[in-house]
Design an enzyme around this catalytic site. Sequence first.
Site, PDB file in Angstrom:
ATOM      1  N   SER A   1       0.032  -2.867   5.428  1.00 52.69           N
ATOM      2  CA  SER A   1       0.733  -2.807   6.718  1.00 52.69           C
ATOM      3  C   SER A   1       0.174  -3.812   7.728  1.00 52.69           C
ATOM      4  CB  SER A   1       0.629  -1.401   7.306  1.00 52.69           C
ATOM      5  OG  SER A   1       1.356  -0.518   6.494  1.00 52.69           O
ATOM      6  N   PHE A   2      -1.130  -4.075   7.633  1.00 50.63           N
ATOM      7  CA  PHE A   2      -1.741  -5.025   8.563  1.00 50.63           C
ATOM      8  C   PHE A   2      -1.053  -6.388   8.502  1.00 50.63           C
ATOM      9  CE2 PHE A   2      -5.234  -7.832  10.033  1.00 50.63           C
ATOM     10  CZ  PHE A   2      -5.536  -7.201  11.225  1.00 50.63           C
ATOM     11  N   GLU A   3      -0.496  -6.726   7.332  1.00 47.60           N
ATOM     12  CA  GLU A   3       0.151  -8.032   7.140  1.00 47.60           C
ATOM     13  C   GLU A   3       1.633  -8.010   7.531  1.00 47.60           C
ATOM     14  OE1 GLU A   3      -2.014  -6.774   4.569  1.00 47.60           O
ATOM     15  OE2 GLU A   3      -3.540  -8.007   5.544  1.00 47.60           O
TER      16      GLU A   3
ATOM     17  N   TRP B   1       0.869  -1.190   0.000  1.00 45.15           N
ATOM     18  CA  TRP B   1       0.000   0.000   0.000  1.00 45.15           C
ATOM     19  C   TRP B   1       0.903   1.237   0.000  1.00 45.15           C
ATOM     20  CZ3 TRP B   1      -5.206   1.805   1.139  1.00 45.15           C
ATOM     21  CH2 TRP B   1      -6.194   0.840   0.912  1.00 45.15           C
TER      22      TRP B   1
ATOM     23  N   CYS C   1       3.301   2.247   5.209  1.00 43.85           N
ATOM     24  CA  CYS C   1       2.826   3.638   5.226  1.00 43.85           C
ATOM     25  C   CYS C   1       1.310   3.625   5.393  1.00 43.85           C
ATOM     26  CB  CYS C   1       3.224   4.335   3.928  1.00 43.85           C
ATOM     27  SG  CYS C   1       2.492   5.965   3.769  1.00 43.85           S
TER      28      CYS C   1
ATOM     29  N   HIS D   1      -9.893   3.666   9.924  1.00 47.08           N
ATOM     30  CA  HIS D   1      -9.116   2.462   9.589  1.00 47.08           C
ATOM     31  C   HIS D   1      -7.649   2.606   9.984  1.00 47.08           C
ATOM     32  CE1 HIS D   1      -8.054   4.962   6.109  1.00 47.08           C
ATOM     33  NE2 HIS D   1      -6.941   4.259   6.120  1.00 47.08           N
TER      34      HIS D   1
HETATM   35  N1  RBF Z   1      -2.618  -0.566   4.300  1.00 52.38           N
HETATM   36  C1  RBF Z   1      -1.575   0.265   4.434  1.00 52.38           C
HETATM   37  O1  RBF Z   1      -0.433  -0.187   4.499  1.00 52.38           O
HETATM   38  N2  RBF Z   1      -1.767   1.624   4.483  1.00 52.38           N
HETATM   39  C2  RBF Z   1      -3.013   2.186   4.438  1.00 52.38           C
HETATM   40  O2  RBF Z   1      -3.099   3.423   4.493  1.00 52.38           O
HETATM   41  C3  RBF Z   1      -4.110   1.322   4.329  1.00 52.38           C
HETATM   42  N3  RBF Z   1      -5.380   1.819   4.289  1.00 52.38           N
HETATM   43  C4  RBF Z   1      -6.435   0.960   4.281  1.00 52.38           C
HETATM   44  C5  RBF Z   1      -7.742   1.465   4.334  1.00 52.38           C
HETATM   45  C6  RBF Z   1      -8.822   0.607   4.398  1.00 52.38           C
HETATM   46  C7  RBF Z   1     -10.193   1.167   4.501  1.00 52.38           C
HETATM   47  C8  RBF Z   1      -8.605  -0.801   4.364  1.00 52.38           C
HETATM   48  C9  RBF Z   1      -9.766  -1.762   4.449  1.00 52.38           C
HETATM   49  C10 RBF Z   1      -7.330  -1.306   4.262  1.00 52.38           C
HETATM   50  C11 RBF Z   1      -6.227  -0.442   4.218  1.00 52.38           C
HETATM   51  N4  RBF Z   1      -4.928  -0.936   4.145  1.00 52.38           N
HETATM   52  C12 RBF Z   1      -3.874  -0.086   4.252  1.00 52.38           C
HETATM   53  C13 RBF Z   1      -4.685  -2.384   3.903  1.00 52.38           C
HETATM   54  C14 RBF Z   1      -4.488  -3.211   5.159  1.00 52.38           C
HETATM   55  O3  RBF Z   1      -3.192  -2.965   5.710  1.00 52.38           O
HETATM   56  C15 RBF Z   1      -4.603  -4.731   4.817  1.00 52.38           C
HETATM   57  O4  RBF Z   1      -3.715  -5.036   3.773  1.00 52.38           O
HETATM   58  C16 RBF Z   1      -6.008  -5.133   4.403  1.00 52.38           C
HETATM   59  O5  RBF Z   1      -6.958  -4.674   5.331  1.00 52.38           O
HETATM   60  C17 RBF Z   1      -6.102  -6.669   4.286  1.00 52.38           C
HETATM   61  O6  RBF Z   1      -5.858  -7.295   5.539  1.00 52.38           O
END
Ligand code: RBF
Length: 168
Positions: free
Chosen positions: A62-64, A28, A86, A94
């Site tokens: 980032s969640f991963e 992301w 980032c 979120h």
């Molecule tokens: N991942 C990032 O690394 N940066 C972000 O700013 C970001 N924004 C997100 C916003 C939303 C509404 C969602 C649902 C996910 C976002 N993600 C972002 C992705 C998140 O880290 C992860 O990959 C997904 O939620 C799948 O588990």
Amino acid sequence: MASRDASPPMVNLPDGSSFKIGIVVAQWNPDITHALLQGAKDTLKKAGVKDDHLEVIEVPGSFELPWGARRLLTSAKRNAVICLGCIIQGETKHDDYIASAVASGIMQLGLTSGIPVIFGVVTTNTPEQAIERAGGKHGNKGAEAAATALQLAHLQQGDPSNKKTIGY
Ligand code: RBF
């Protein structure tokens, strides 16, 4: 309030020629995360980390990052793992949920494994603030994360209790 530089001072980097380092980078906001990756790689290279001692993997967001870091910790013996991402504030909350989950996941992983796992995630209100921290006027947080990884790997080498890996 006048802005101040809160970054750590760039101390001498420890010799990294024997260190094995993993980097996990989120896809992301790739322009930012790839700039952080470049900053991290440049710093590791400066410290003497060898190309074949460095493994880089990508995860979707980032969640991963904690999942990716755990994978790097279990697939080989490493001196440190660096997490780069980032998270930019949107219209909803979120960013708060993701950032706090990632921060606690990374902390937990470092404490349970005993291997330094470094938080190199830029969390900002705007894309401009992220750019400023990925090689702009606020430096490169990827480079700083790499310096932290080197410092902790070095500290750990001097730890006499560091004879076995706990956890994984
Ligand atoms: N991942 C990032 O690394 N940066 C972000 O700013 C970001 N924004 C997100 C916003 C939303 C509404 C969602 C649902 C996910 C976002 N993600 C972002 C992705 C998140 O880290 C992860 O990959 C997904 O939620 C799948 O588990």
